[in-house]
Motif scaffolding. Structure first.
Motif, mmCIF file in Angstrom:
data_model
loop_
_atom_site.group_PDB
_atom_site.id
_atom_site.type_symbol
_atom_site.label_atom_id
_atom_site.label_comp_id
_atom_site.label_asym_id
_atom_site.label_seq_id
_atom_site.Cartn_x
_atom_site.Cartn_y
_atom_site.Cartn_z
ATOM 1 N N VAL A 1 0.674 5.432 -0.606
ATOM 2 C CA VAL A 1 0.518 5.450 0.855
ATOM 3 C C VAL A 1 -0.498 6.520 1.225
ATOM 4 O O VAL A 1 -0.333 7.692 0.871
ATOM 5 C CB VAL A 1 1.870 5.731 1.550
ATOM 6 C CG1 VAL A 1 1.676 5.858 3.054
ATOM 7 C CG2 VAL A 1 2.863 4.633 1.235
ATOM 8 N N GLN A 2 -1.541 6.097 1.932
ATOM 9 C CA GLN A 2 -2.550 7.069 2.399
ATOM 10 C C GLN A 2 -2.428 7.196 3.911
ATOM 11 O O GLN A 2 -2.919 6.348 4.658
ATOM 12 C CB GLN A 2 -3.942 6.595 1.994
ATOM 13 C CG GLN A 2 -4.098 6.541 0.488
ATOM 14 C CD GLN A 2 -5.379 5.863 0.038
ATOM 15 O OE1 GLN A 2 -6.143 5.353 0.849
ATOM 16 N NE2 GLN A 2 -5.597 5.853 -1.257
ATOM 17 N N PRO A 3 -1.719 8.236 4.372
ATOM 18 C CA PRO A 3 -1.459 8.324 5.817
ATOM 19 C C PRO A 3 -2.667 8.832 6.601
ATOM 20 O O PRO A 3 -3.441 9.643 6.107
ATOM 21 C CB PRO A 3 -0.305 9.325 5.894
ATOM 22 C CG PRO A 3 -0.354 10.103 4.651
ATOM 23 C CD PRO A 3 -1.112 9.329 3.618
ATOM 24 N N LYS A 4 -2.799 8.326 7.817
ATOM 25 C CA LYS A 4 -3.877 8.773 8.719
ATOM 26 C C LYS A 4 -3.248 9.166 10.047
ATOM 27 O O LYS A 4 -2.267 8.565 10.474
ATOM 28 C CB LYS A 4 -4.874 7.634 8.991
ATOM 29 C CG LYS A 4 -5.378 6.939 7.764
ATOM 30 C CD LYS A 4 -6.669 7.535 7.303
ATOM 31 C CE LYS A 4 -7.165 6.799 6.068
ATOM 32 N NZ LYS A 4 -8.081 7.523 5.278
ATOM 33 N N GLU A 5 -3.881 10.131 10.679
ATOM 34 C CA GLU A 5 -3.408 10.528 12.005
ATOM 35 C C GLU A 5 -3.802 9.467 13.023
ATOM 36 O O GLU A 5 -4.709 8.691 12.778
ATOM 37 C CB GLU A 5 -4.055 11.852 12.407
ATOM 38 C CG GLU A 5 -3.282 13.049 11.929
ATOM 39 C CD GLU A 5 -3.869 14.349 12.460
ATOM 40 O OE1 GLU A 5 -4.522 14.320 13.499
ATOM 41 O OE2 GLU A 5 -3.672 15.378 11.799
ATOM 42 N N GLY A 6 -3.169 9.498 14.174
ATOM 43 C CA GLY A 6 -3.596 8.631 15.273
ATOM 44 C C GLY A 6 -2.678 7.456 15.468
ATOM 45 O O GLY A 6 -2.037 6.983 14.520
ATOM 46 N N PHE A 7 -2.618 7.036 16.725
ATOM 47 C CA PHE A 7 -1.797 5.879 17.071
ATOM 48 C C PHE A 7 -2.733 4.786 17.584
ATOM 49 O O PHE A 7 -3.828 4.673 17.082
ATOM 50 C CB PHE A 7 -0.731 6.310 18.083
ATOM 51 C CG PHE A 7 0.248 7.287 17.485
ATOM 52 C CD1 PHE A 7 1.373 6.843 16.816
ATOM 53 C CD2 PHE A 7 0.017 8.657 17.533
ATOM 54 C CE1 PHE A 7 2.264 7.732 16.235
ATOM 55 C CE2 PHE A 7 0.903 9.554 16.957
ATOM 56 C CZ PHE A 7 2.027 9.096 16.308
ATOM 57 N N GLY B 1 2.566 -2.921 2.531
ATOM 58 C CA GLY B 1 2.684 -2.401 3.895
ATOM 59 C C GLY B 1 4.033 -2.730 4.497
ATOM 60 O O GLY B 1 4.678 -1.888 5.149
ATOM 61 N N LEU B 2 4.489 -3.945 4.285
ATOM 62 C CA LEU B 2 5.791 -4.341 4.825
ATOM 63 C C LEU B 2 6.925 -3.584 4.129
ATOM 64 O O LEU B 2 7.934 -3.234 4.758
ATOM 65 C CB LEU B 2 5.991 -5.857 4.684
ATOM 66 C CG LEU B 2 5.106 -6.711 5.608
ATOM 67 C CD1 LEU B 2 5.275 -8.188 5.305
ATOM 68 C CD2 LEU B 2 5.425 -6.442 7.077
ATOM 69 N N THR B 3 6.746 -3.321 2.848
ATOM 70 C CA THR B 3 7.758 -2.544 2.121
ATOM 71 C C THR B 3 7.877 -1.150 2.746
ATOM 72 O O THR B 3 8.982 -0.622 2.927
ATOM 73 C CB THR B 3 7.364 -2.420 0.631
ATOM 74 O OG1 THR B 3 7.073 -3.715 0.134
ATOM 75 C CG2 THR B 3 8.477 -1.800 -0.194
ATOM 76 N N TRP B 4 6.724 -0.563 3.079
ATOM 77 C CA TRP B 4 6.713 0.752 3.723
ATOM 78 C C TRP B 4 7.422 0.688 5.087
ATOM 79 O O TRP B 4 8.267 1.533 5.394
ATOM 80 C CB TRP B 4 5.262 1.230 3.873
ATOM 81 C CG TRP B 4 5.028 2.289 4.913
ATOM 82 C CD1 TRP B 4 4.446 2.112 6.126
ATOM 83 C CD2 TRP B 4 5.383 3.676 4.853
ATOM 84 N NE1 TRP B 4 4.401 3.293 6.817
ATOM 85 C CE2 TRP B 4 4.976 4.274 6.054
ATOM 86 C CE3 TRP B 4 6.010 4.468 3.881
ATOM 87 C CZ2 TRP B 4 5.163 5.616 6.338
ATOM 88 C CZ3 TRP B 4 6.200 5.821 4.161
ATOM 89 C CH2 TRP B 4 5.781 6.389 5.372
ATOM 90 N N LEU B 5 7.088 -0.315 5.896
ATOM 91 C CA LEU B 5 7.696 -0.426 7.239
ATOM 92 C C LEU B 5 9.205 -0.601 7.141
ATOM 93 O O LEU B 5 9.973 0.009 7.877
ATOM 94 C CB LEU B 5 7.077 -1.608 8.005
ATOM 95 C CG LEU B 5 5.623 -1.444 8.447
ATOM 96 C CD1 LEU B 5 5.129 -2.710 9.148
ATOM 97 C CD2 LEU B 5 5.465 -0.243 9.373
#
Lengths: 457, 315
Positions: A76-82, A335-339
């Protein structure tokens, strides 16, 4: 310096400049999805809280580390921002949009219409808890083709946020907040009579936020904003009930002078007024309460939340995630696994709640870490956790929580932003023009909205 | 062959031409080598202009005729985007509002800096201080200036109404009224931008020979007559240039309505650029936004052509 050296240097410089420009204008798409070494699937996800929100960021980063430890095949490569509509299209066009991206409930309809999200209908079948999500919320992420394009992670409906301290000062009962618009008017008059710049009730009227709030308020009277007539959409808000509602606002603004002299307000304006203890009431979702407490060093005891006046309906708001339409099936699955792991596993909520309690952050509202997105077993689990770990005076918000079970939550109209822009004008008319005729404003807005939604299929 | 050519010069030229290929290529190589750095720098500039200026312009025009979702290929839609635009009731409103802003800006934003420059030019003391004071607002970021004035205009505890209230004056609604919102924005824009214009006028005023004023004074000319018959004719060119630049700049007004009114109240400050912004970044309809940009481009192109013609004639 010899001529040839000079020549070489110039050529190199020019080439370097050209290459730099070419590189800058190229996108960095990674269509095959397995970008990481070692066969891991790398996914970019946004929603990482900024450094100014130290606690939330810490929880997020710890979650990423824990997820990666338990899912060694996903990076997982997280990024700031919405969600920022101003940069969304540019990021998508430039290949910079995250694989898993945050949205507000106001976004999915337009994103789906522009085919800017991946179809996850088949992929979510592997997720265990999707069936327990509230069907109304899943509808927000469902396209006209019946396919699913995203998942909700939090849900707020709007209600009447009020200042309990000002209620008491004005001789009103803070445990019996207004239930109708007529009662709002009476309470606003009493609160503004306190003087010293105190405003009884404030409402938004700028940058589409006026139209957004008016939509919730029209829903509160049982009305609708846009309706489908055969195969065409048309405006549905030009009714006696809306006219009466606007007349109430007009009376509050000009006859009672209980809505303050400054108009063209946006959310931060009313939050500032409420945070400074100068505002009695405004329409808001529960997530405004922690904002007021955090930003203005307020106390939860000072605020209360009631259902929408009128109590017939309200506008649903909230947040969720969608997936990049250019993402590979492997990335979509990751991505769905993460969510699922991060947001949609009620069994994990308790761990997060404990962190909130340890850091004295609010637990007990219908906001994360106890979002109101579940039905059935999920809802029961969240309710039990909310009761067990509540660290704020939940009785101040009980009217809203209980009321929201009877107030019908409705999603926003089609072409919402255009419609909101037009309804902004209606709110501005009533709040800035003493001679405004609500019926004329509605007639004019109806024509504009009819034109704005006529082409929607 | 010209009338002055003699057989000898013709022969000489012929013999030069016989060996021309090798010589001219030598000359070309030498010139290339001498100017290589210049060509390199020019090439770099051309690449940068092409990528960051010309390509976006061409792409913008093309987008005006396309529907894009940034996922699939753009779809050609002919003049559909223009049709959408013409069907939007705000289209005409935005143009009228923009013209209103431009008209006010020409009356206020054009005259005030000139008047200030004339006064500054007459000052004999503290000239540097006053020039700095006039230029100071230009140094403020536009967003800060807009937010500052938003507070000035607050109909309740704002600076203007508090001051007016103290002397028993009226209490205008400023930004909150359809009749005063636009003029309020013009005032902000004038205040924020007049510094540069004032300095340009001041420079022009200082090129007027002092003898002209002396002669006018000897003839008994009043201040107004000196202004009308000496100052304005002598600065006519600069005034005309600034007028055109002012039109081009004010027709692109965005920051003030975006920050201060959001286009309200009741659409009275929705400008062309604000509508383009809404189409692009609120409605995410880049095709229609580009179509509107193309129209603005054409209109501004006319003014820019007039500016270029004027500057090349006078230059």
């Amino acid at each position: 310096m010899t001529m040839s050296t000079k020549l070489r240097r110039t050529v190199v410089l020019t080439l370097a400049a050209g290459l730099a420009v070419a590189t800058a204008s190229c996108s960095s798409d990674d269509p095959d999805g397995a970008a990481d070494s070692g066969g891991k699937v790398a996914i970019t996800v946004n929603g990482r809280p900024p450094a100014t929100q130290a606690f939330e960021r810490r929880v997020f980063d710890a979650d990423v580390a824990e997820f990666e430890a338990t899912h060694p095949d996903i990076d997982v490569q997280p990024k700031e921002g919405f969600m920022d509509p101003k940069t969304f299209a540019a990021k998508l066009a430039g290949g910079q949009l995250e694989d898993v991206y945050y949205v507000y409930f106001t976004d999915p309809a337009a994103i789906i219409a522009r085919r800017q999200a991946a179809d996850i209908t088949e992929a979510v079948k592997e997720l265990p808890s999707v069936g327990d999500l509230q069907p109304d919320l899943l509808k927000i992420f469902t396209g006209p083709d019946g396919k699913l394009y995203g998942l909700p992670t939090a849900n707020y409906s709007m209600g009447l946020l009020y200042n309990r301290t000002l209620f008491t000062k004005a001789g009103l009962d803070p445990d019996a907040p207004p239930r109708t618009w007529a009662e709002v008017r009476t309470a606003a008059r009493k609160i503004s009579a306190l003087g010293d710049g105190t405003v009884g009730f404030a409402d938004l009227s700028k940058n589409n936020q006026g139209g957004w709030h008016l939509t919730a308020e029209i829903y509160s009277t049982g009305g609708d904003v846009v309706t489908k007539d055969g195969d065409k959409y048309r405006a549905a808000f030009n009714t006696p009930a809306t006219r009466e509602l606007l007349q109430t606002f007009k009376d509050m603004r000009w006859t009672d002078n209980s809505m303050g002299s400054k108009q063209l307000l946006e959310i931060p304006d009313v939050q500032r007024m409420m945070g400074a203890g100068k505002l009695g009431m405004y329409i808001a979702a529960p997530d405004n309460v922690p904002t007021l407490v955090k930003q203005f060093e307020g106390r939860y005891e000072d605020y209360g939340l009631a259902p929408m006046p009128g109590g017939t309906g309200t506008l649903i708001g909230g947040e969720g995630y969608m997936l990049n339409p250019k993402a590979s099936p492997a990335k979509i699955k990751a991505g769905l696994t993460w969510l699922q792991w991060k947001f949609l596993d009620p069994a994990r909520y308790e761990t997060v709640i404990k962190k909130f309690v340890a850091d004295k952050l609010p637990v007990g509202l219908d906001t994360p870490p106890t979002p109101d997105i579940w039905t059935g077993a999920g809802a029961a689990t969240v309710q039990a956790l909310k009761t067990q770990y509540a660290n704020i005076p939940v009785e101040n918000f009980r009217a809203f929580t209980e009321g929201s079970r009877t107030v019908r939550g409705k999603i926003e109209p089609v072409n919402a932003q255009q419609v909101y822009a037009i309804l902004d004008g209606v709110m501005q008319g009533v709040l800035t023009n003493e001679d405004a005729d609500p019926q004329q404003l509605l007639d004019a807005a109806q024509k504009k909205v009819d034109a704005a939604v006529a082409t929607v299929k | 062959m010209t009338a002055v050519d003699t057989p000898r010069t013709v022969r000489a030229r012929r013999s030069e031409e016989d060996t021309a290929p090798s010589r001219s290529s030598d000359r070309f190589r030498r010139r290339l080598a001498e100017n290589l750095t210049a060509y390199g720098l020019l090439g770099g500039a051309l690449v940068v202009f092409a990528v960051f200026s010309w390509y976006p312009i061409v792409r913008g025009v093309l987008l005006g005729f396309q529907q894009v979702d940034f996922v699939g290929s753009p779809e050609w839609v002919g003049i559909d985007n223009f049709r959408t635009l013409f069907a939007d009731p705000l289209f005409v409103t935005a143009w009228l509002n923009t013209l209103e802003f431009t008209a006010y800006a020409l009356v206020i934003g054009f005259a005030v800096p000139f008047a200030v420059a004339v006064v500054l030019n007459e000052l004999r003391h503290a000239t540097a201080y006053f020039r700095l004071v006039v230029y100071l607002p230009v140094m403020l970021p536009p967003i800060v200036a807009a937010l500052l004035w938003k507070w000035f205009y607050d109909p309740g505890p704002g600076l203007f109404n508090s001051a007016l209230g103290a002397v028993g004056g009226p209490q205008p609604q400023w930004l909150d009224s359809t009749s005063t919102a636009m003029i309020s924005l013009v005032l902000v824009s004038t205040w924020a931008n007049m510094g540069s214009a004032t300095l340009i006028y001041l420079a022009a005023l200082q090129t007027i020979p002092g003898e002209l004023y002396e002669a006018a004074e000897l003839d008994g000319a009043s201040v107004w007559q000196r202004l009308r018959n000496v100052t304005i004719p002598q600065t006519r060119f600069v005034l005309a240039m600034m007028l055109l630049l002012q039109v081009v700049a004010t027709m692109q007004v965005f920051t003030e309505p975006y920050v201060m009114t959001g286009g309200g109240p009741e659409d009275s400050t929705v400008t062309v650029l604000l509508l383009i912004y809404r189409y692009a970044f609120v409605y995410n309809d880049f095709g229609t936004a580009s179509a509107m940009s193309v129209l603005l481009f054409v209109v501004l192109g006319v003014f820019s052509a007039a500016y270029l013609r004027l500057s090349s004639r006078e230059g």
